[in-house]
Scaffold this motif. Sequence first.
Motif, PDB file in Angstrom:
ATOM      1  N   UNK A 176     147.496  95.440  28.710  1.00 57.69           N
ATOM      2  CA  UNK A 176     147.174  95.154  27.185  1.00 57.69           C
ATOM      3  C   UNK A 176     146.587  96.518  26.987  1.00 57.69           C
ATOM      4  N   UNK A 177     146.800  96.760  25.553  1.00 56.36           N
ATOM      5  CA  UNK A 177     146.673  98.008  24.655  1.00 56.36           C
ATOM      6  C   UNK A 177     145.323  98.073  24.338  1.00 56.36           C
ATOM      7  N   UNK A 178     144.355  97.728  25.345  1.00 57.22           N
ATOM      8  CA  UNK A 178     143.037  98.062  24.874  1.00 57.22           C
ATOM      9  C   UNK A 178     142.367  96.851  24.133  1.00 57.22           C
ATOM     10  N   UNK A 179     142.284  96.671  22.780  1.00 63.08           N
ATOM     11  CA  UNK A 179     141.620  95.230  22.092  1.00 63.08           C
ATOM     12  C   UNK A 179     141.274  95.605  20.724  1.00 63.08           C
ATOM     13  N   UNK A 180     140.314  94.907  20.440  1.00 63.03           N
ATOM     14  CA  UNK A 180     139.953  94.841  18.843  1.00 63.03           C
ATOM     15  C   UNK A 180     138.496  95.240  18.738  1.00 63.03           C
ATOM     16  N   UNK A 181     138.191  95.191  17.303  1.00 59.24           N
ATOM     17  CA  UNK A 181     136.702  94.917  16.640  1.00 59.24           C
ATOM     18  C   UNK A 181     136.818  93.753  16.079  1.00 59.24           C
ATOM     19  N   UNK A 182     135.716  93.623  15.347  1.00 57.13           N
ATOM     20  CA  UNK A 182     135.795  92.520  14.328  1.00 57.13           C
ATOM     21  C   UNK A 182     136.736  93.314  13.089  1.00 57.13           C
ATOM     22  N   UNK A 183     137.135  92.604  12.160  1.00 61.86           N
ATOM     23  CA  UNK A 183     137.881  93.298  11.069  1.00 61.86           C
ATOM     24  C   UNK A 183     137.094  93.308   9.855  1.00 61.86           C
ATOM     25  N   UNK A 184     136.725  94.541   9.317  1.00 62.38           N
ATOM     26  CA  UNK A 184     135.973  94.758   8.554  1.00 62.38           C
ATOM     27  C   UNK A 184     136.701  94.673   7.084  1.00 62.38           C
ATOM     28  N   UNK A 185     136.226  94.357   6.055  1.00 62.38           N
ATOM     29  CA  UNK A 185     136.706  94.509   4.519  1.00 62.38           C
ATOM     30  C   UNK A 185     135.633  94.700   3.429  1.00 62.38           C
ATOM     31  N   UNK A 186     136.148  95.288   2.552  1.00 60.09           N
ATOM     32  CA  UNK A 186     135.040  95.839   1.345  1.00 60.09           C
ATOM     33  C   UNK A 186     135.265  94.912   0.365  1.00 60.09           C
ATOM     34  N   UNK A 187     134.283  94.635  -0.325  1.00 56.14           N
ATOM     35  CA  UNK A 187     134.321  93.655  -1.606  1.00 56.14           C
ATOM     36  C   UNK A 187     132.990  94.297  -2.425  1.00 56.14           C
ATOM     37  N   UNK A 188     132.958  93.777  -3.841  1.00 58.30           N
ATOM     38  CA  UNK A 188     132.087  93.985  -4.676  1.00 58.30           C
ATOM     39  C   UNK A 188     131.004  93.111  -4.218  1.00 58.30           C
ATOM     40  N   UNK A 189     129.882  93.181  -4.517  1.00 54.99           N
ATOM     41  CA  UNK A 189     128.689  92.215  -4.201  1.00 54.99           C
ATOM     42  C   UNK A 189     128.757  91.141  -5.123  1.00 54.99           C
ATOM     43  N   UNK A 190     129.131  91.344  -6.275  1.00 54.63           N
ATOM     44  CA  UNK A 190     129.240  90.433  -7.427  1.00 54.63           C
ATOM     45  C   UNK A 190     130.200  89.421  -7.264  1.00 54.63           C
ATOM     46  N   UNK A 191     131.106  89.807  -6.245  1.00 54.08           N
ATOM     47  CA  UNK A 191     132.242  88.512  -5.777  1.00 54.08           C
ATOM     48  C   UNK A 191     131.611  87.739  -4.643  1.00 54.08           C
ATOM     49  N   UNK A 192     131.690  86.577  -4.640  1.00 53.92           N
ATOM     50  CA  UNK A 192     131.046  85.766  -3.526  1.00 53.92           C
ATOM     51  C   UNK A 192     132.215  85.059  -2.761  1.00 53.92           C
ATOM     52  N   UNK A 193     132.018  84.944  -1.665  1.00 53.27           N
ATOM     53  CA  UNK A 193     133.057  84.205  -0.946  1.00 53.27           C
ATOM     54  C   UNK A 193     133.397  84.970   0.405  1.00 53.27           C
ATOM     55  N   UNK A 194     133.748  86.241   0.504  1.00 47.87           N
ATOM     56  CA  UNK A 194     134.155  86.673   1.713  1.00 47.87           C
ATOM     57  C   UNK A 194     133.098  86.888   2.495  1.00 47.87           C
TER      58      UNK A 194
END
Lengths: 605, 326
Positions: A558-576
Motif C-alpha cells: 500500500x502506498x501509505x494512506x490518507x488523511x481526512x479530506x479537507x474542503x473550503x467553504x464560505x461560512x455563510x453556506x451551511x451544509x458542508x
Amino acid sequence: MAQKGRWTATERSRVSRRRLLRGAIVGGGLSALAFAAACSGDSDGEAGSEQGQAGSADGTATKTAGTQEAKPGGVLKTPLAYDPETLDPIRTKSFRTSVVAAYTYSRLLRFKTGDGEPSDGSVVPDVAIKWEQPDPMTVIMEIREGMKFDQRAPTNGRTLTTEDVTLSWEKYATESTYRSDLVHAANPDASVTSLRALDDKRIEIKTAFPDAQLLPVLAFPFNFWILPKEAFAGGFDPATTMRGTGPWTLESYQPSVALRFKKNPNFYDAPKYPLADAIDVPIIVDNAQAIAQFQAKNLYWGGVPVIDIASLHKDLKDTRVDLDPPTTSGNSISFSWRESNPYRDKRVRQAISMLIERDTFIRLFNDVEAFESAGVKLNTYWNSPLSAGFGPFWLDPKSDSFGESGKNFKHNVAEAKKLLAAAGYPDGFEAPFTFVAGTTYGRDWGQRAEALMSMLSQGGIRTKANAIDYTSVWIPQYLRSQGDFDGMAMYPNGARGDPGQWVGVFLASSGANNQSGKMFPELDSFIEKQRGELDRDRRIAVFQDMQRWCGENMPIVPQAGHTEVPGLSWKALHGPEQYSAWPGDSYSSGVDLYPYYWLEDSLRG
Amino acid sequence: MDSPAWRCPLRNYIIQRLALTVPTILGLTVLVFFLLHVVIKTDAVDIMLAEYGSADPELAQQLREEFGLGGSMVTQYLRWLGNILTGDLGTSLFTKRSVASELATRMPTSIEIGVGALMLSTIIAIPIGIISAVKQDSLPDYVLRGSAILLDAIPGFWAATLVLVFGSVWFGWAPPLEYRSLWEDPVANLKIMITPMILLGLQPVGRMVRLVRTQVLEIVRQDYVRTATAKGLGWRPLYTRHVLRNALLPVVTVIGLQLPRLIAGTVIFETVFGLPGVGRYLLDAVGRLDYPVILATNLVFGLTLILANLIVDVSYGWIDPRIRFS
C-alpha cells in the motif's frame, strides 16, 4: 448555528480519530449488506435502528434536526472540475457523467448521507422503497409510489413505473461500460442474471450466487441509473438533456462552460428539499480560476485545490475548513511477477513495505503541516491495503488487532536490510520504478514516485525512474499486465463503494486491474468468501483476516494512506459542516448532500 | 493591379493553390490517422474501459464495431475519408454529439479570440516597432525592445494564472463564468473575451516588434528613401508612402501565419477562462483518443492554415504592386 458541527476545522482538534471512524464502524457494515438481516425496508423512516436506516422510507429523515434554522431559497454555486462528455449516465464511458446524473436521476438505492458524523455506509431507499430477500439469490424490491419525472416534455411529470426500471436495466446490461460490476453475462464475478418487473410496483433481481456486494454496488453511482422510457424511444436525447426524478432538473447546459439546475418540484422530498432554488455548476478546469472565483464569492464551496486550502483559509476569515472521512482509494506499489525479478520472495516485498515512512509520506502529500499552521488537525491513516474510508471493514495496521504482520507496515530500515539479505540481496538490487508521467493521476504523482524511490534507496534498492505516457504505454503495457513487466510500478487504485468491489477489481486474480497476478490463491479465497458471506459481522471478520494476510504477504505494498479530506467553504453556506457522503460515494453529492445546503442572506446577492 | 490582365493570373494562381490544398490535406490526414493508430498502441475503447477498471471483452468488441474500429487501418481510413467527402465529420465516440455541429459552435469562440488577439498584437507591435526603429539605439528603443523580449519570454499559462490570482487578491475580480456569444450579447461577450484576447495577443508582440523594427531599419537605408529625404519629403509621407509599405511585406506574412497559430493556441486560455473553444475540444479528445474529433479538428486547423497562407500570398499583390502572379 445550532447544528452540531461535524468536521469544522476549528472544532476538529476536539474530535478524536476514534470518533471519526466510530460512526462508520457502528453501522457501516450495513453498507455491504442490507442482506445481513435479509432486511425488508421499514417504511416508517425511524432512524436509529439498523434496519430502520437501511430500509427507511425516507433516508433523509434525520435531516430535519440538522436544518432547523435553514432558510430555503437562493442559488448554490459550486464548480465541476471537468466537462461531462455526455449527460447519459447509462451510455457514458466516464464517472464524470455519473457526478452530473446524481443531480437529476435516481438509482434503486443510494448510500446514506452522513449527518453530524460520517455515513455508516448503509444503503437507503431511492427508487426502491422496500426490499426483501426470499432466498439467497433473489431480491424483490418495491418501487416508491408517486415518484414523478420532470414536468417538461416528453415526460410531462408522469409517474415512474417498473417499465422505466426494466428498460433502463436492459440498456445498462447491454451498453454500459460499468455493467461488469453487476451483469453476470458480462462478467462471471458479477452476480445479476436478471432484473424483471413482477407487477407495476415490484421488481425482482435474480443473482447467480449469494452476493453480499449486490446492494452497495447497486447504490454505487457509476452503475445503474433509472431513465424514463422516453429516453430509449427517441422522446429526447439523453446525451444532451435530462429528464429525471432526482432533486434537481437541468435548466441549461453549455458544454465546457456550465450546467444550471433548478429545484425539482416533483422530487419525492419536495417541497422541503432541496432547500435552495437552484444550483449553478460552472465547469472550471483550472485551479487558479477556481481560486479566483471562490475569492470573488462566485463559488461557495469546492474547487479550491487541497494544497491551497490552508493558505486561503488563513487569508479569508469568513471561510471554514470542513473535513470529510478519507477516500476509499488505495494506491499501491505493485510488483513484477516475472521469474527473473526478485519480488516472488515475500521477504523482498516485506522489506519494501518497511522502507516506506508512511506518516512522512502522508503528511508530505496532504499538506498536513500547512493545515496545522492554519489550526486544522489532520490525522494519518495507513492503508492495509484497504483504506480507512471503508470504516468497519478497515483494520488499522497500527493497531494491536492487526497482529504480528502489522510490523511490516512500520518503518524499519535495519529489519528491511536483514530481510533483503536473507532473500539473497545483501547489497540490495537495481530495479525500474514505473509511474505515469504528467498529471493523469494527480499533479504530484511524479513527486510521490520520487519520494518512494528515495525511501527505497535507504535499503539499498536502487530504483531507476521510468516515467511513461498514460495512453501509449501505461494502458497497453502495464494497467492490465498482472505483473508482466519488470521492476515495480505505481498503481492508482480508485475509490469504490464497497470493499468487496475494490478488492475484486484490484486484488482478485480475475479482477480487471488485478496486480496480484495469479500468485495468491489464498487471496482469491478470502475475496470469494467475503462475497458469499451475508452476515455482516462475519463478513467484516473475513476482511480483517484478509488484511492480516495481506500484511504478511504484501501482494501489493500500500502506498501509505490518507488523511481526512479537507474542503473550503464560505461560512455563510451551511451544509458542508454537517453532511458528508459515504467515502466510497463522493460522486453523487447532487442528491446525497446538496439538497440540504442552504445560504445565509450574505450569500444570496 | 485592377486590370483584367492582373486578375486573370491571380485567379489562376488561386486555383492552382487550392488544387495543391488537396494533396496537402490528404497528407495531413494520413499522417494524423496513422500516428494515432500506429504509434499509440491502444485505442479509445481501451481507454474507456481502463478508466473504471472493467474487463468486458464482449462489450469492447461491441464498441469497436460501433465505432468502426474493425478492419485494417487502410479500410478505416478510407471509410473516414469517404464520410468526409460526403460532408460527414463523424460523431464523437464519447459525447455522441456531431463533430461538425460542435466545431460550428466552438470555432467562432476560438476565431474570435485568435482574431482579437491578432488585432491587438498588430495594433501594439507595429507602432512600437516603428518607434523603436526611428529612435534606434536610444533609451526608448532599449526600453521598448526590452519589453518586447520580456513579453516574448512570458508563457501564456503563467500570465493567465497571474492575472487571475492577483486580480482576485488585489481587486476581488474574477472573469465572468457565464459565456455569451458575440451575436447573443456583444457587451457580455467582450467582458469574457477581452482578458484572454489581451493575454494571447501579447505573446506575438515581441517577435512582431523586432521584425517591424528590423524591416523599417532596412528600408530606411535604401537609396530611394535617401533620395526622397534629399528631395525634402516630410517624415510622415516618407514613412507612410515609402517605408512602411515596403517594410510591412514580411510583417504581413508573419501576421497572416500567426492567425491559425493563435486560433490553435487558444487552448490554454480556453481552459483557464472556461471558454467553449476548439482548442479545448481537441485537447480533451487527444487525452481520450476520440478519433473523429482529433481528425476533424486537425483537418479544420490544416485548412485554416492553408487558407491563411493563401490570403497572405494574395495580399502581397495589394501591398506591393510590383508583385505579379503567374
